[in-house]
Design an enzyme around this catalytic site. Structure first.
Site, PDB file in Angstrom:
ATOM      1  N   LYS A  14       0.583  -1.029  -0.332  1.00 49.78           N
ATOM      2  CA  LYS A  14       0.419   0.127  -0.314  1.00 49.78           C
ATOM      3  C   LYS A  14       1.092   1.029  -0.117  1.00 49.78           C
ATOM      4  O   LYS A  14       0.416   2.261  -0.808  1.00 49.78           O
ATOM      5  CB  LYS A  14      -0.796   0.347   1.520  1.00 49.78           C
ATOM      6  CG  LYS A  14      -2.212  -0.957   1.143  1.00 49.78           C
ATOM      7  CD  LYS A  14      -3.155  -1.047   2.572  1.00 49.78           C
ATOM      8  CE  LYS A  14      -2.199  -0.859   3.885  1.00 49.78           C
ATOM      9  NZ  LYS A  14      -1.484  -2.690   4.203  1.00 49.78           N
ATOM     10  N   ARG A  89      -9.374   0.347   9.524  1.00 49.92           N
ATOM     11  CA  ARG A  89      -9.428  -0.965   9.630  1.00 49.92           C
ATOM     12  C   ARG A  89     -10.062  -1.148  10.580  1.00 49.92           C
ATOM     13  O   ARG A  89     -10.171  -2.742  10.429  1.00 49.92           O
ATOM     14  CB  ARG A  89      -7.610  -0.869  10.750  1.00 49.92           C
ATOM     15  CG  ARG A  89      -7.056  -1.617   9.277  1.00 49.92           C
ATOM     16  CD  ARG A  89      -5.548  -1.130  10.460  1.00 49.92           C
ATOM     17  NE  ARG A  89      -4.524  -1.951  10.517  1.00 49.92           N
ATOM     18  CZ  ARG A  89      -3.262  -0.880  10.123  1.00 49.92           C
ATOM     19  NH1 ARG A  89      -3.126  -0.178   9.058  1.00 49.92           N
ATOM     20  NH2 ARG A  89      -2.387  -1.735  10.185  1.00 49.92           N
ATOM     21  N   ARG A 128      11.431  -5.825   4.930  1.00 50.53           N
ATOM     22  CA  ARG A 128      11.510  -5.140   5.001  1.00 50.53           C
ATOM     23  C   ARG A 128      12.260  -4.448   6.167  1.00 50.53           C
ATOM     24  O   ARG A 128      12.600  -3.518   6.747  1.00 50.53           O
ATOM     25  CB  ARG A 128      10.039  -4.144   5.023  1.00 50.53           C
ATOM     26  CG  ARG A 128       9.980  -2.841   4.982  1.00 50.53           C
ATOM     27  CD  ARG A 128       8.066  -2.388   5.405  1.00 50.53           C
ATOM     28  NE  ARG A 128       7.473  -3.022   5.779  1.00 50.53           N
ATOM     29  CZ  ARG A 128       6.246  -2.977   6.233  1.00 50.53           C
ATOM     30  NH1 ARG A 128       5.261  -2.533   5.001  1.00 50.53           N
ATOM     31  NH2 ARG A 128       5.123  -3.020   7.135  1.00 50.53           N
ATOM     32  N   ARG A 134      11.489  -1.270  12.301  1.00 48.94           N
ATOM     33  CA  ARG A 134      10.682  -0.795  12.289  1.00 48.94           C
ATOM     34  C   ARG A 134      10.395  -2.776  13.354  1.00 48.94           C
ATOM     35  O   ARG A 134      10.188  -3.506  12.369  1.00 48.94           O
ATOM     36  CB  ARG A 134       9.045  -0.879  11.938  1.00 48.94           C
ATOM     37  CG  ARG A 134       8.825   0.126  10.938  1.00 48.94           C
ATOM     38  CD  ARG A 134       7.688   0.037  10.396  1.00 48.94           C
ATOM     39  NE  ARG A 134       6.155  -0.228  10.163  1.00 48.94           N
ATOM     40  CZ  ARG A 134       5.798  -0.223  10.224  1.00 48.94           C
ATOM     41  NH1 ARG A 134       5.025  -0.235   9.046  1.00 48.94           N
ATOM     42  NH2 ARG A 134       4.362  -1.219  10.831  1.00 48.94           N
ATOM     43  N   ARG A 146      -0.186  -9.086  13.123  1.00 49.18           N
ATOM     44  CA  ARG A 146      -1.701  -8.209  12.395  1.00 49.18           C
ATOM     45  C   ARG A 146      -2.270  -8.454  11.498  1.00 49.18           C
ATOM     46  O   ARG A 146      -3.096  -7.851  11.701  1.00 49.18           O
ATOM     47  CB  ARG A 146      -0.209  -7.004  11.786  1.00 49.18           C
ATOM     48  CG  ARG A 146       0.716  -6.362  12.713  1.00 49.18           C
ATOM     49  CD  ARG A 146       2.014  -5.934  12.691  1.00 49.18           C
ATOM     50  NE  ARG A 146       2.245  -5.302  11.238  1.00 49.18           N
ATOM     51  CZ  ARG A 146       3.433  -5.215  10.267  1.00 49.18           C
ATOM     52  NH1 ARG A 146       4.112  -5.760  10.861  1.00 49.18           N
ATOM     53  NH2 ARG A 146       3.541  -3.936   9.970  1.00 49.18           N
TER      54      ARG A 146
HETATM   55  P1  AMP Z   1       0.561   0.279   9.429  1.00 51.33           P
HETATM   56  O1  AMP Z   1       2.026   1.060   9.014  1.00 51.33           O
HETATM   57  O2  AMP Z   1      -0.633   0.409   8.698  1.00 51.33           O
HETATM   58  O3  AMP Z   1       1.179  -1.625   9.824  1.00 51.33           O
HETATM   59  O4  AMP Z   1       0.400   0.213  10.960  1.00 51.33           O
HETATM   60  C1  AMP Z   1       1.297   0.105  11.793  1.00 51.33           C
HETATM   61  C2  AMP Z   1       0.651   0.292  13.205  1.00 51.33           C
HETATM   62  O5  AMP Z   1      -0.024   1.681  13.298  1.00 51.33           O
HETATM   63  C3  AMP Z   1      -0.506  -1.150  13.300  1.00 51.33           C
HETATM   64  O6  AMP Z   1      -0.188  -2.520  14.180  1.00 51.33           O
HETATM   65  C4  AMP Z   1      -1.807  -0.348  14.227  1.00 51.33           C
HETATM   66  O7  AMP Z   1      -0.775  -0.239  15.640  1.00 51.33           O
HETATM   67  C5  AMP Z   1      -1.237   0.750  14.331  1.00 51.33           C
HETATM   68  N1  AMP Z   1      -2.329   1.334  13.345  1.00 51.33           N
HETATM   69  C6  AMP Z   1      -2.074   2.003  12.085  1.00 51.33           C
HETATM   70  N2  AMP Z   1      -3.768   2.592  11.452  1.00 51.33           N
HETATM   71  C7  AMP Z   1      -4.311   2.383  12.279  1.00 51.33           C
HETATM   72  C8  AMP Z   1      -5.866   1.813  12.394  1.00 51.33           C
HETATM   73  N3  AMP Z   1      -6.674   2.669  11.305  1.00 51.33           N
HETATM   74  N4  AMP Z   1      -6.139   1.796  13.263  1.00 51.33           N
HETATM   75  C9  AMP Z   1      -5.994   1.449  14.502  1.00 51.33           C
HETATM   76  N5  AMP Z   1      -4.458   1.063  14.355  1.00 51.33           N
HETATM   77  C10 AMP Z   1      -4.154   1.654  13.474  1.00 51.33           C
END
Ligand code: AMP
Length: 191
Positions: A14, A89, A128, A134, A146
């Protein structure tokens, strides 16, 4: 203005695709994960609130996430629209998004999912993790968690958006350029 939701499991590409699409369609790219990480790094109140959830690969509670997203939208009303990445989400987030878009007179042009199977995605994320810094990209148990979060909370959004006739799926396996091409083909029909 329009809004496009980029949908897909962690590692589906994404963020990579959003970099191209935001330029092509003059959209503000909002990645909720990026905004949380930025706040974490800078030690803001929001970052502190999110930290405990993120470090355990859990979703940050809806209320915190929705408020943050609304702020980001408010600050960025200067382009042709928004490309949301990693949001919504949960169904609750999707409902909040709908209300926000209505209030701002923004049309949800569509949601586009990047599809790929879990084993490929886990391998991509571990790769990655070697450079992203991260913690949640480096631990296979956290990566798998996740996906559990995704299957329980996010996957129901597919039907939610299918019922509204705004769900589109794209094969997420291939070169970056191939996938950009597939996404653009769909997005061109939506705008
Ligand atoms: P991502 O970079 O999208 O993989 O997000 C990393 C982390 O940020 C996730 O594992 C959640 O802890 C938090 N996070 C990101 N977007 C959301 C969302 N829309 N709702 C809840 N937690 C989020």
């Amino acid at each position: 203005m329009i809004a496009i939701v980029l949908f897909g499991k962690p590692g589906a590409g994404k963020g990579t695709q959003a970099e191209f699409l935001k330029e092509k369609y003059n959209l503000t790219h909002i990645s909720t994960g990026d905004v949380f990480r930025y706040n974490l790094k800078n030690g803001t109140d929001l970052g502190k609130q999110a930290q405990v959830y993120m470090s355990e690969a859990k979703l940050v509670p809806d209320e915190i996430t929705i408020n943050m997203l609304a702020n980001e939208v408010e600050k960025n009303m200067d382009k042709d629209g928004f490309l949301f990445d990693g949001f919504p989400r949960t169904i609750k987030q999707a409902e909040a998004l709908e209300a926000l878009l209505k209030e701002k007179n923004i049309r949800l042009a569509g949601t586009v999912a990047l599809e790929a199977n879990d084993d490929i995605l886990v391998a991509r994320i571990l790769e990655r993790g070697k450079t992203s810094g991260r913690a949640d990209d480096q631990d296979e148990a956290k990566i798998r968690y996740r996906y559990t979060e995704y299957n329980e909370n996010t996957a129901p959004l597919i039907k939610y958006y299918q019922d509204k006739n705004v769900f589109h799926a794209v094969d997420g396996i291939g070169s970056i350029e191939e996938i950009t091409g597939r996404l653009s083909k769909v997005i061109d029909t939506l705008i």
